[in-house]
Design a protein around this motif. Structure first.
Motif, PDB file in Angstrom:
ATOM      1  N   LEU A   8       0.955  -1.589   0.022  1.00  0.00           N
ATOM      2  CA  LEU A   8      -0.141   0.549   0.243  1.00  0.00           C
ATOM      3  C   LEU A   8       0.577   1.376  -0.468  1.00  0.00           C
ATOM      4  O   LEU A   8       0.468   2.399  -0.387  1.00  0.00           O
ATOM      5  CB  LEU A   8      -1.015   0.213   1.287  1.00  0.00           C
ATOM      6  CG  LEU A   8      -2.602  -1.168   1.422  1.00  0.00           C
ATOM      7  CD1 LEU A   8      -2.555  -1.350   2.247  1.00  0.00           C
ATOM      8  CD2 LEU A   8      -2.463  -0.599   0.202  1.00  0.00           C
ATOM      9  N   SER A   9       1.737   1.489   0.866  1.00  0.00           N
ATOM     10  CA  SER A   9       3.124   2.466   0.874  1.00  0.00           C
ATOM     11  C   SER A   9       3.237   2.467  -0.069  1.00  0.00           C
ATOM     12  O   SER A   9       3.637   3.963  -0.756  1.00  0.00           O
ATOM     13  CB  SER A   9       3.830   2.172   1.794  1.00  0.00           C
ATOM     14  OG  SER A   9       4.636   3.363   1.745  1.00  0.00           O
ATOM     15  N   PHE A  10       3.662   1.250  -1.228  1.00  0.00           N
ATOM     16  CA  PHE A  10       4.565   1.467  -2.796  1.00  0.00           C
ATOM     17  C   PHE A  10       3.319   1.910  -3.846  1.00  0.00           C
ATOM     18  O   PHE A  10       3.166   3.472  -4.281  1.00  0.00           O
ATOM     19  CB  PHE A  10       4.961   0.925  -3.424  1.00  0.00           C
ATOM     20  CG  PHE A  10       5.076   0.421  -4.859  1.00  0.00           C
ATOM     21  CD1 PHE A  10       6.496   1.246  -5.057  1.00  0.00           C
ATOM     22  CD2 PHE A  10       4.050  -0.273  -5.503  1.00  0.00           C
ATOM     23  CE1 PHE A  10       6.417   1.466  -6.522  1.00  0.00           C
ATOM     24  CE2 PHE A  10       4.867   0.309  -6.818  1.00  0.00           C
ATOM     25  CZ  PHE A  10       6.042   1.005  -7.014  1.00  0.00           C
ATOM     26  N   VAL A  11       2.170   1.700  -3.803  1.00  0.00           N
ATOM     27  CA  VAL A  11       1.041   2.055  -4.131  1.00  0.00           C
ATOM     28  C   VAL A  11       0.591   3.571  -4.012  1.00  0.00           C
ATOM     29  O   VAL A  11       0.689   4.296  -5.562  1.00  0.00           O
ATOM     30  CB  VAL A  11      -0.287   1.308  -4.559  1.00  0.00           C
ATOM     31  CG1 VAL A  11      -1.336   1.603  -5.084  1.00  0.00           C
ATOM     32  CG2 VAL A  11       0.082  -0.661  -4.514  1.00  0.00           C
ATOM     33  N   ALA A  14       4.057   5.691  -5.424  1.00  0.00           N
ATOM     34  CA  ALA A  14       4.602   6.281  -7.002  1.00  0.00           C
ATOM     35  C   ALA A  14       3.019   6.434  -7.096  1.00  0.00           C
ATOM     36  O   ALA A  14       2.744   7.558  -8.261  1.00  0.00           O
ATOM     37  CB  ALA A  14       4.351   4.708  -7.346  1.00  0.00           C
ATOM     38  N   GLY A  15       1.700   6.624  -6.507  1.00  0.00           N
ATOM     39  CA  GLY A  15       0.774   7.326  -7.536  1.00  0.00           C
ATOM     40  C   GLY A  15       0.560   8.358  -7.372  1.00  0.00           C
ATOM     41  O   GLY A  15       0.223   9.439  -8.145  1.00  0.00           O
ATOM     42  N   GLY A  16       0.649   8.886  -6.034  1.00  0.00           N
ATOM     43  CA  GLY A  16       0.988  10.328  -5.859  1.00  0.00           C
ATOM     44  C   GLY A  16       1.385  10.777  -6.406  1.00  0.00           C
ATOM     45  O   GLY A  16       1.413  12.244  -6.625  1.00  0.00           O
ATOM     46  N   ILE A  17       2.941  10.479  -6.939  1.00  0.00           N
ATOM     47  CA  ILE A  17       4.149  10.864  -7.795  1.00  0.00           C
ATOM     48  C   ILE A  17       3.240  11.255  -8.809  1.00  0.00           C
ATOM     49  O   ILE A  17       3.954  12.162  -9.341  1.00  0.00           O
ATOM     50  CB  ILE A  17       5.941  10.660  -7.274  1.00  0.00           C
ATOM     51  CG1 ILE A  17       6.114  10.436  -6.101  1.00  0.00           C
ATOM     52  CG2 ILE A  17       6.826  10.454  -8.083  1.00  0.00           C
ATOM     53  CD1 ILE A  17       6.736   9.751  -5.587  1.00  0.00           C
ATOM     54  N   LEU A  30       0.994   6.689 -13.811  1.00  0.00           N
ATOM     55  CA  LEU A  30       0.648   5.353 -13.779  1.00  0.00           C
ATOM     56  C   LEU A  30      -0.232   5.446 -13.111  1.00  0.00           C
ATOM     57  O   LEU A  30      -0.312   6.529 -12.258  1.00  0.00           O
ATOM     58  CB  LEU A  30       1.645   4.753 -13.273  1.00  0.00           C
ATOM     59  CG  LEU A  30       2.706   4.025 -13.375  1.00  0.00           C
ATOM     60  CD1 LEU A  30       2.569   3.067 -14.173  1.00  0.00           C
ATOM     61  CD2 LEU A  30       4.260   3.040 -13.124  1.00  0.00           C
ATOM     62  N   PHE A  31      -0.658   4.211 -12.655  1.00  0.00           N
ATOM     63  CA  PHE A  31      -2.020   4.240 -11.447  1.00  0.00           C
ATOM     64  C   PHE A  31      -2.960   5.029 -11.628  1.00  0.00           C
ATOM     65  O   PHE A  31      -3.155   5.929 -10.698  1.00  0.00           O
ATOM     66  CB  PHE A  31      -0.932   3.870 -10.170  1.00  0.00           C
ATOM     67  CG  PHE A  31       0.461   3.695  -9.233  1.00  0.00           C
ATOM     68  CD1 PHE A  31       0.110   1.968  -9.279  1.00  0.00           C
ATOM     69  CD2 PHE A  31       1.910   3.430  -9.674  1.00  0.00           C
ATOM     70  CE1 PHE A  31       0.936   1.560  -8.857  1.00  0.00           C
ATOM     71  CE2 PHE A  31       2.339   2.948  -9.536  1.00  0.00           C
ATOM     72  CZ  PHE A  31       2.249   1.555  -8.836  1.00  0.00           C
TER      73      PHE A  31
END
Length: 71
Positions: A8-11, A14-17, A30-31
């Motif tokens: 969840l941390s990665f998603v 990375a999704g926010g960035i 992406l995401f």
């Protein structure tokens, strides 16, 4: 539990960035499913929140791993 928090941390991070990159530069989507969680007109703020929550979940998962290893 630690692996779920790590995922969840990665998603979220990375999704926010990538969401911020998409908002500012207009590319690199992406995401893209995270955009459905952001209210209309608040995409930048929502992406910043996704990044902060993702980092917090990563730190929580890391602290759970260290706490469990010392017991």
């Amino acid at each position: 539990m630690k692996s779920v928090l790590g995922f969840l941390s990665f998603v979220l991070t990375a999704g926010g960035i990538t969401g911020l990159l998409h908002e500012w530069l207009g590319w690199f989507r992406l995401f893209g499913f995270l955009r459905y969680l952001a209210p209309d007109g608040y995409a930048v703020y929502a992406n910043v929140v996704f990044i902060v929550v993702g980092i917090a979940l990563g730190l929580l998962g890391g602290s759970l791993g260290r706490h469990g290893a010392s017991s």
